[in-house]
Write a protein that holds these residues in place. Structure first.
Motif, PDB file in Angstrom:
ATOM      1  N   UNK A 178      -8.322   8.130  -5.184  1.00  0.00           N
ATOM      2  CA  UNK A 178      -8.278   6.764  -4.668  1.00  0.00           C
ATOM      3  C   UNK A 178      -8.250   6.668  -3.160  1.00  0.00           C
ATOM      4  N   UNK A 179      -8.088   7.800  -2.467  1.00  0.00           N
ATOM      5  CA  UNK A 179      -7.991   7.769  -1.002  1.00  0.00           C
ATOM      6  C   UNK A 179      -9.277   7.241  -0.379  1.00  0.00           C
ATOM      7  N   UNK A 180     -10.421   7.683  -0.893  1.00  0.00           N
ATOM      8  CA  UNK A 180     -11.698   7.238  -0.325  1.00  0.00           C
ATOM      9  C   UNK A 180     -11.868   5.729  -0.450  1.00  0.00           C
ATOM     10  N   UNK A 181     -11.545   5.175  -1.626  1.00  0.00           N
ATOM     11  CA  UNK A 181     -11.658   3.729  -1.827  1.00  0.00           C
ATOM     12  C   UNK A 181     -10.700   2.992  -0.905  1.00  0.00           C
ATOM     13  N   UNK A 182      -9.489   3.513  -0.776  1.00  0.00           N
ATOM     14  CA  UNK A 182      -8.500   2.893   0.115  1.00  0.00           C
ATOM     15  C   UNK A 182      -9.004   2.859   1.551  1.00  0.00           C
ATOM     16  N   UNK A 183      -9.574   3.966   2.011  1.00  0.00           N
ATOM     17  CA  UNK A 183     -10.071   4.029   3.388  1.00  0.00           C
ATOM     18  C   UNK A 183     -11.288   3.133   3.590  1.00  0.00           C
ATOM     19  N   UNK A 184     -12.140   3.023   2.566  1.00  0.00           N
ATOM     20  CA  UNK A 184     -13.310   2.134   2.673  1.00  0.00           C
ATOM     21  C   UNK A 184     -12.862   0.682   2.802  1.00  0.00           C
ATOM     22  N   UNK A 185     -11.938   0.272   1.942  1.00  0.00           N
ATOM     23  CA  UNK A 185     -11.428  -1.102   1.989  1.00  0.00           C
ATOM     24  C   UNK A 185     -10.754  -1.372   3.323  1.00  0.00           C
ATOM     25  N   UNK A 186      -9.940  -0.421   3.776  1.00  0.00           N
ATOM     26  CA  UNK A 186      -9.234  -0.589   5.043  1.00  0.00           C
ATOM     27  C   UNK A 186     -10.205  -0.657   6.217  1.00  0.00           C
ATOM     28  N   UNK A 243     -10.957  -3.953   8.475  1.00  0.00           N
ATOM     29  CA  UNK A 243     -10.656  -3.948   9.908  1.00  0.00           C
ATOM     30  C   UNK A 243     -11.866  -4.343  10.735  1.00  0.00           C
ATOM     31  N   UNK A 244     -13.044  -3.847  10.367  1.00  0.00           N
ATOM     32  CA  UNK A 244     -14.261  -4.203  11.098  1.00  0.00           C
ATOM     33  C   UNK A 244     -14.549  -5.700  10.983  1.00  0.00           C
ATOM     34  N   UNK A 245     -14.427  -6.234   9.765  1.00  0.00           N
ATOM     35  CA  UNK A 245     -14.635  -7.664   9.564  1.00  0.00           C
ATOM     36  C   UNK A 245     -13.580  -8.459  10.331  1.00  0.00           C
ATOM     37  N   UNK A 246     -12.345  -7.994  10.263  1.00  0.00           N
ATOM     38  CA  UNK A 246     -11.263  -8.677  10.967  1.00  0.00           C
ATOM     39  C   UNK A 246     -11.462  -8.676  12.470  1.00  0.00           C
ATOM     40  N   UNK A 277      -2.821  -3.301   7.538  1.00  0.00           N
ATOM     41  CA  UNK A 277      -4.025  -3.483   6.712  1.00  0.00           C
ATOM     42  C   UNK A 277      -4.143  -2.357   5.695  1.00  0.00           C
ATOM     43  N   UNK A 278      -3.848  -1.134   6.129  1.00  0.00           N
ATOM     44  CA  UNK A 278      -3.881  -0.005   5.191  1.00  0.00           C
ATOM     45  C   UNK A 278      -2.892  -0.217   4.054  1.00  0.00           C
ATOM     46  N   UNK A 279      -1.692  -0.634   4.373  1.00  0.00           N
ATOM     47  CA  UNK A 279      -0.701  -0.888   3.329  1.00  0.00           C
ATOM     48  C   UNK A 279      -1.107  -2.099   2.486  1.00  0.00           C
TER      49      UNK A 279
END
Length: 225
Positions: free
Chosen positions: A14-22, A26-29, A160-162
């Motif tokens: 799940x780390x890859x999905x977490x990092x993609x979402x984060x 962040x880029x959109x934000x 955001x990561x959390x």
């Protein structure tokens, strides 16, 4: 009780999905924050008031509520379901990134605005004297405010990561989603969620370390400049 090492490979998936979402959030934000900051700095009529309302709404309500509204809300309207937007809004990953990005954009805008207000007014007057437009002036002021923004922005990145863990509530199998599924299979709650927490702790530690390096480089660059 199964050895914790047996759970680790599953959770690491799940780390890859977490990092993609984060990362995407962040880029959109960041894009949203720059646009909103420009609107507030330019004091554009009506838009400035709408921006303040947006900031109040996004910073005044829980992220979980925002994720639910973005994911479940559009399905209530037939015209949305019949439009091109439904191709994206029906996807949990897109909705999670959109909600995180909107939320991060509001908080990041507050950070940028506070840092810009601390920049001496002489900087703005100098930019205007040189004939710079609004975007160019904002860019110059942001560079000067960067030293103040980095420490606060690093905290926003960690948040955001959390916050990405809430994506599990709309069936995304990131770290927390996999932890919940694993716990449902094993009932080894303490070990499963303790290990998931440790993974988040390591990721946050790495991000904090990287931002500390960035902060030092910015300080050296500013001193040399």
């Amino acid at each position: 009780m199964t050895n914790w090492i047996d759970y680790l490979p599953t959770l690491l998936q799940g780390v890859e999905i977490t990092l993609i979402i984060t990362g995407a959030g962040l880029l959109l934000g960041l894009a949203i924050a720059l646009i909103l900051t420009w609107v507030l700095e330019s004091r554009v009529p009506v838009l400035a008031q709408l921006t303040e309302g947006y900031l109040l709404l996004l910073t005044g309500t829980p992220l979980l509520v925002q994720i639910f509204l973005v994911y479940y809300g559009p399905a209530q309207f037939d015209w949305v379901k019949n439009s091109w937007a439904w191709t994206y809004l029906r996807e949990p990953m897109f909705c999670a990134i959109l909600a995180l990005g909107m939320n991060a954009g509001a908080y990041t805008c507050r950070l940028f605005k506070g840092a810009l207000e601390a920049v001496p007014k002489g900087e703005t007057l100098a930019c205007q004297a040189l004939g710079m437009n609004g975007w160019q002036t904002l860019s110059v002021k942001l560079r000067h405010a960067g030293r103040r923004v980095i420490p606060a922005y690093s905290n926003e990145v960690v948040l955001v990561l959390k916050g990405s863990s809430l994506a599990s509530t709309i069936s995304i199998m990131e770290i927390m989603g996999l932890a919940q599924r694993l716990n449902g299979q094993t009932y080894d709650t303490l070990v499963v969620f303790g290990l998931a927490g440790a993974i988040y702790l390591i990721l946050n530690g790495l991000l904090t370390f990287l931002f500390r390096l960035l902060e030092r480089r910015a300080l050296v660059f500013q001193t040399q400049g």
